[in-house]
Every structure is written in C-alpha cells, then in structure tokens.
Design an enzyme around this catalytic site. Structure first.
Site, PDB file in Angstrom:
ATOM      1  CD1 TRP A 130      34.610  33.584  44.511  1.00  0.00           C
ATOM      2  CD2 TRP A 130      36.237  33.656  46.312  1.00  0.00           C
ATOM      3  NE1 TRP A 130      35.544  33.237  43.258  1.00  0.00           N
ATOM      4  CE2 TRP A 130      36.583  33.169  45.118  1.00  0.00           C
ATOM      5  CE3 TRP A 130      36.852  33.302  47.193  1.00  0.00           C
ATOM      6  CZ2 TRP A 130      38.044  33.118  44.572  1.00  0.00           C
ATOM      7  CZ3 TRP A 130      38.374  33.356  47.060  1.00  0.00           C
ATOM      8  CH2 TRP A 130      38.889  33.493  46.078  1.00  0.00           C
ATOM      9  CG  ASN A 131      37.526  38.037  47.632  1.00  0.00           C
ATOM     10  OD1 ASN A 131      36.310  38.445  47.539  1.00  0.00           O
ATOM     11  ND2 ASN A 131      39.053  38.626  47.376  1.00  0.00           N
ATOM     12  CE  LYS A 154      26.463  35.176  39.525  1.00  0.00           C
ATOM     13  NZ  LYS A 154      26.200  34.501  40.836  1.00  0.00           N
ATOM     14  CB  ALA A 156      30.435  34.137  44.372  1.00  0.00           C
ATOM     15  CB  SER A 207      37.423  38.479  36.622  1.00  0.00           C
ATOM     16  OG  SER A 207      36.343  37.777  36.601  1.00  0.00           O
ATOM     17  CD  GLU A 228      35.688  49.122  43.741  1.00  0.00           C
ATOM     18  OE1 GLU A 228      36.911  48.958  43.474  1.00  0.00           O
ATOM     19  OE2 GLU A 228      35.023  49.649  44.594  1.00  0.00           O
ATOM     20  CB  CYS A 262      41.053  42.848  44.922  1.00  0.00           C
ATOM     21  SG  CYS A 262      40.512  43.770  46.500  1.00  0.00           S
TER      22      CYS A 262
HETATM   23  P1  NAP Z   1      34.364  36.252  39.127  1.00  0.00           P
HETATM   24  O1  NAP Z   1      34.754  35.013  39.125  1.00  0.00           O
HETATM   25  O2  NAP Z   1      34.852  37.370  38.165  1.00  0.00           O
HETATM   26  O3  NAP Z   1      33.265  36.635  39.711  1.00  0.00           O
HETATM   27  C1  NAP Z   1      32.720  37.359  40.711  1.00  0.00           C
HETATM   28  C2  NAP Z   1      31.326  37.501  40.360  1.00  0.00           C
HETATM   29  O4  NAP Z   1      31.028  37.549  39.062  1.00  0.00           O
HETATM   30  C3  NAP Z   1      30.833  36.251  40.981  1.00  0.00           C
HETATM   31  O5  NAP Z   1      29.649  36.905  41.340  1.00  0.00           O
HETATM   32  C4  NAP Z   1      30.130  35.295  39.345  1.00  0.00           C
HETATM   33  O6  NAP Z   1      28.791  34.720  39.199  1.00  0.00           O
HETATM   34  C5  NAP Z   1      29.916  36.794  38.528  1.00  0.00           C
HETATM   35  N1  NAP Z   1      30.199  36.874  37.611  1.00  0.00           N
HETATM   36  C6  NAP Z   1      31.561  35.779  36.639  1.00  0.00           C
HETATM   37  N2  NAP Z   1      31.618  36.212  35.261  1.00  0.00           N
HETATM   38  C7  NAP Z   1      30.239  36.640  34.943  1.00  0.00           C
HETATM   39  C8  NAP Z   1      29.604  37.586  33.825  1.00  0.00           C
HETATM   40  N3  NAP Z   1      30.107  37.397  32.732  1.00  0.00           N
HETATM   41  N4  NAP Z   1      28.989  38.464  33.800  1.00  0.00           N
HETATM   42  C9  NAP Z   1      27.820  38.329  35.561  1.00  0.00           C
HETATM   43  N5  NAP Z   1      28.057  37.962  35.998  1.00  0.00           N
HETATM   44  C10 NAP Z   1      29.697  37.054  36.076  1.00  0.00           C
HETATM   45  O7  NAP Z   1      35.654  37.001  40.188  1.00  0.00           O
HETATM   46  P2  NAP Z   1      36.208  35.726  41.209  1.00  0.00           P
HETATM   47  O8  NAP Z   1      37.201  34.925  40.695  1.00  0.00           O
HETATM   48  O9  NAP Z   1      35.040  34.835  41.949  1.00  0.00           O
HETATM   49  O10 NAP Z   1      36.807  36.888  41.900  1.00  0.00           O
HETATM   50  C11 NAP Z   1      38.254  36.822  42.138  1.00  0.00           C
HETATM   51  C12 NAP Z   1      38.280  38.304  41.221  1.00  0.00           C
HETATM   52  O11 NAP Z   1      37.569  38.894  42.099  1.00  0.00           O
HETATM   53  C13 NAP Z   1      40.008  38.709  41.917  1.00  0.00           C
HETATM   54  O12 NAP Z   1      40.013  39.075  40.679  1.00  0.00           O
HETATM   55  C14 NAP Z   1      39.737  39.634  42.833  1.00  0.00           C
HETATM   56  O13 NAP Z   1      41.255  40.824  42.787  1.00  0.00           O
HETATM   57  C15 NAP Z   1      38.655  40.192  42.038  1.00  0.00           C
HETATM   58  N6  NAP Z   1      38.164  41.192  43.343  1.00  0.00           N
HETATM   59  C16 NAP Z   1      38.171  42.188  43.658  1.00  0.00           C
HETATM   60  C17 NAP Z   1      38.417  43.322  44.839  1.00  0.00           C
HETATM   61  C18 NAP Z   1      38.236  45.317  44.261  1.00  0.00           C
HETATM   62  O14 NAP Z   1      37.341  45.627  45.407  1.00  0.00           O
HETATM   63  N7  NAP Z   1      38.917  45.212  43.531  1.00  0.00           N
HETATM   64  C19 NAP Z   1      37.703  42.547  45.625  1.00  0.00           C
HETATM   65  C20 NAP Z   1      37.636  41.547  45.577  1.00  0.00           C
HETATM   66  C21 NAP Z   1      37.801  40.982  44.822  1.00  0.00           C
HETATM   67  P3  NAP Z   1      29.574  32.851  39.617  1.00  0.00           P
HETATM   68  O15 NAP Z   1      30.089  33.019  40.822  1.00  0.00           O
HETATM   69  O16 NAP Z   1      27.968  32.704  39.655  1.00  0.00           O
HETATM   70  O17 NAP Z   1      30.550  32.501  38.236  1.00  0.00           O
END
Ligand code: NAP
Length: 454
Positions: A130-131, A154, A156, A207, A228, A262
């Site tokens: 979502w960020n 899919k 967030a 994450s 990522e 991130c």
């Molecule tokens: P998140 O909880 O991992 O959610 C990201 C996406 O993954 C959402 O669509 C979420 O769906 C889905 N998801 C969550 N658990 C899952 C699972 N077990 N299996 C499959 N899909 C799953 O991450 P967040 O808290 O929203 O985002 C923040 C994190 O993203 C931070 O760590 C940030 O550093 C990282 N990030 C990285 C980058 C990069 O380019 N490296 C860019 C931006 C953010 P739901 O919303 O339905 O739970």
C-alpha cells in the site's frame, strides 16, 4: 484483513468490498489465460499506444487519483499527485524503450547466426503493498504489458480503491480486456493462485514474511519470483561532504511518504568530525516538520497507514529507549485522532538495540557515530537487509570504497536513494532478489530464448 478503505486521519471506514468468490476468481483467471493467447501477438506499436494513453489519463486526472491515494493510505496529497505523475513518466519511458530492451540481441559464435529473443511467459501475478499504491503497481504492470505478458494484481487490502482505479485506467487506455485485472482477494488466497498452472511467475513487494511465504510456494511449483522486500538503508555522511545538502536530503530521505518507504534512509551513520554539527541541524529540522492533515499543502508528515503500523513503530521506539537509546526529538505517538507519530531521532543506540537490525517503517531516524569510512561501511553492512545505501563524501577514494564494499542493490553517492524508471531496482540479502525496471527488470519475466542457426 478485510478489504476496506479506512482513512488513516480519522479512522473512518470509507468503503468496504466483498472479496471475489472462488467462481469469480476462476473467471478472471480464465479470461487472463485466454487473453494471453492473443495479447502476446500484439505489436510494440499497439502496446506503446495503450501505455501512452494510460499516461495521458494519469496526467489528466492526477488530482483525482491523488485524493484516492491520500484518503486510503495517508501520504500527503502533493506527494500522491507526484506519484501519479511519476507513473505517467514510467508509461511513456517504457512505451519508447521497451522495444529496444526487448529487441533480438545478436550473439557471436561459430554458427551462421546466433541470437537471443525475448518472449512473454503468460500470466504474471503481482502482490503489491500500500505504501506507493500506484507506483508499485505501475512499476510491475508497465514492463509486464510491454513485454507481452498479462498481469493479475492482488493489491494490499487497505488500498482497494487504488487497485480498482488502476485497472480502470488500463481499460480506458485501450489495453485489451483481460490483459490487466485487479483481484480483490485477501493474502490467504495467494498460495492457490501461485500454484495454478496458468500463472507462470509472480512478483511480490512487501514484508519479509510475505516474501518467504510466496517464494516457498513458488519454489515448490518451480516458478520464477521477484521479491522486493524491506530495507534499513544506511545514509553515511563523511567529513568532506556538502553538509547542508546532506542534512536537507537526510530529512526528506527519512520522512518522505510519512517514513514508510522501503528505500528510506533509516540509519544515519556520521563521521565523528561532523557528527555534532549534523545532528544539531538534523534535530532542528525534525522539530520544524509539520505533522497533520495530508490534504493540506503545508503538511510535511501525515499519519501512518494503519493503527497496527503505529503500534509497531511505537513498540520499536520503546524497546530502543529501554535498551538505553536517547531520544533527541519526538519519541511518542501524537495525542490526537488518527495514526500520527511524532518525527523522532534516536541516538546513543546500544549495540543490539532494534535500530541495528529492524526496519522502522515510520518517521524515526537512528543516528550512529563512527571514526572513519571503514567503520561506516562495516556498520552499514551489519544488517540482514541490502536494499539501498546513500553515501555523502567528496573524496574520490571514499566514493570508490563505498561503491565497492557496501552490500546493497544500489549505492547513491551525494544523493538519496530513488526508484527511477530508467535504472534497475532491487535488493540483496533479506531485501529480496531479482530486479524491477531497466533492461534487467523487463527481462525478468520473459523466456530468454537462444536461437542457433547453422
Ligand atoms: P505486507 O504485509 O507483506 O503486504 C504486502 C502485500 O503482500 C499485500 O498485498 C499483502 O496482502 C500481501 N501478503 C501479506 N502476507 C502475505 C502472505 N503470507 N502471502 C502472500 N501475500 C501476502 O507488507 P506491508 O506491511 O504492506 O508493506 C511494507 C513492507 O513492504 C516493508 O517491509 C517495506 O520495506 C516493503 N516494501 C518494499 C519495497 C521494495 O521495493 N523493496 C517497496 C515498498 C515496500 P494483504 O494486504 O491482504 O495482507
């Protein structure tokens, strides 16, 4: 998590959505699969025309989309509009450059002709955060569509209106029905999709636990994945740096997107000779930041996207101070409605406290002091993350050392780390693998076919 838009400023539920039923999901998969059979034969000229059209729509309605973004996840409206503009640039860039990146490449052998051809794979699943609710999706979708793949998103669960708006943009732009679809589903439905034989590969931005879970399933089914994940980027400032520029950039690099980036600079590693001067001004600038309603143009820092992120950040700061870290400014959630946290700087952080290993996803900076570049690089490399790094120095030897020795997917010298359509983006270590953008990014999801003609 329920699929819902909740305003992070007020906690008001703006809209809720029913997740797709299994039957509806199956229809979308079938449509994507059918569409790929014809979409893969469309020309670069057609695809470029659709993406240029998408860019026109983004530009024409940037304020409208910006408002959706701000209402759903709380970034300042000005930064939300800038995000939409950046997506338009990305569309135009790939409309022009993808045909070059994906043109046949000659190879030099003893055959009469050898070449490499880049062919689309099919349905690519994108699991997105979502960020940067527009940018992250466009960063995936645009190269995907230009390469002749079809995309399933899919998104967030807290940004469904962004997810639907993006699908509508591609539809209005003329992208064939089924080439890009939004799936309103929870994370618990991802595993089955990854396992589906019609889905050929997946990309996840999010994450570490989400990345691990998706990669494990994809591994089981032998499907390619790009991940990522999180980061705790160092921002190293050495004594020959332009200090004022470094300090101003440091503030932006930490608090942009309300600290939820991130590639935000999270650990500020300062050479002793300039550490006091840097820290004093850094604190002054943090104190001057305006926290509040992200719709107002004077606001620098809005709310965190969800109450959970606020609680987690507050716990990390508390754990750091309990371990002995000093708070130079902030250090508390704001006593008002909404997910607001005071811009915070931590210093004198004892070894092993959370800022050494954990990602702080909010406006909290951690300051460290080192004797020289050697110590700075060692500290920079001492986390499990390896996304980006920013280094500030005017000494050519230090620049070379930093480029060579920092363990990260990107090193930016005298600049903050950025995601730019023209260059590859991605991490190493626990920040993930694979690349998005650039030649390397667009070639992640293609069959790199070797052709040998005698
Ligand atoms: P998140 O909880 O991992 O959610 C990201 C996406 O993954 C959402 O669509 C979420 O769906 C889905 N998801 C969550 N658990 C899952 C699972 N077990 N299996 C499959 N899909 C799953 O991450 P967040 O808290 O929203 O985002 C923040 C994190 O993203 C931070 O760590 C940030 O550093 C990282 N990030 C990285 C980058 C990069 O380019 N490296 C860019 C931006 C953010 P739901 O919303 O339905 O739970």
């Amino acid at each position: 998590m329920a699929i819902a838009s909740i305003n992070p400023v007020t906690g008001e539920v703006l809209k809720t959505f029913e997740p797709l039923t299994d039957e509806e999901l199956e229809l979308k998969l079938e449509l994507a699969d059918r569409t790929f059979a014809t979409y893969k034969h469309t020309s670069f000229t057609d695809r470029a025309q659709w993406l240029n059209q998408a860019a026109d729509i983004l530009e024409a309605k940037k304020s409208e989309f910006g408002i959706i973004i701000t209402l759903e996840m709380g970034k300042t409206l000005k930064s939300a509009i800038a995000e939409v503009e950046k997506c338009a640039n990305l569309c135009r860039f790939y409309a022009e450059h993808a045909p070059i990146y994906l043109a046949d490449t000659p190879a030099f052998t003893d055959a009469s002709r050898t070449l490499i051809r880049y062919q689309p794979l099919g349905i690519i699943l994108a699991v997105m955060p979502w960020n940067f609710p527009f940018w992250q999706v466009f960063r995936f979708a645009v190269p995907c569509l230009m390469a002749g793949n079809v995309g399933l998103l899919k998104h967030a669960s807290n940004v469904p209106q962004c997810a639907l708006a993006i699908a509508e943009i591609f539809r209005l732009a003329g992208v064939p029905e089924g080439a890009f679809q939004t799936l309103l589903i929870g994370a618990d439905r991802v595993a089955k999709l990854v396992a589906d034989p019609r889905v050929k590969a997946a990309t996840l931005t999010g994450s570490e636990p989400a990345g691990q879970s998706l990669a494990a399933i994809a591994g089981h089914h032998l499907k390619k994945v790009v991940l990522e994940l999180g980061g705790s980027d160092p921002f190293i400032v050495l004594k020959s740096a332009d200090l004022d520029l470094a300090i101003n950039t440091a503030v932006t690099a930490r608090v942009m997107n309300n600290g939820q980036t991130c590639i935000a600079a999270k650990r500020f590693i300062l050479e002793e000779a300039i550490a006091d001067q840097f820290t004093e001004k850094f604190v002054e600038k943090f104190k001057a930041l305006k926290v509040g309603d992200p719709m107002q143009s004077e606001t620098d820092v809005g709310p965190l996207a969800t109450p959970q992120i606020l609680t987690e950040l507050d716990l990390q700061v508390k754990a750091s101070t309990e371990a002995g870290a000093k708070v130079l400014v902030g250090g508390y959630r704001l006593p008002q409605e909404g997910n607001f946290y005071a811009p915070t700087i931590l210093a004198d952080i004892p070894l092993g406290a959370p800022p050494y290993q954990e990602e702080f996803f909010g406006p909290v900076a951690s300051v460290f002091r080192v004797k020289n570049i050697g110590e700075a690089i060692a500290l920079a490399n001492s986390t499990n993350f390896g996304l980006g790094a920013s280094v500030w120095t005017n000494d050519p030897q230090e620049i070379e050392l930093a480029i060579e020795q920092i363990e990260a997917g990107a090193v930016f010298v005298n600049s903050m780390v950025k995601s730019d359509p023209r260059i590859p983006f991605g991490g190493i270590k626990r920040s993930g693998y694979g690349r998005e953008l650039g030649i390397e990014g667009i070639r992640e999801f293609v069959n790199i076919k070797t052709i040998w003609i005698n």
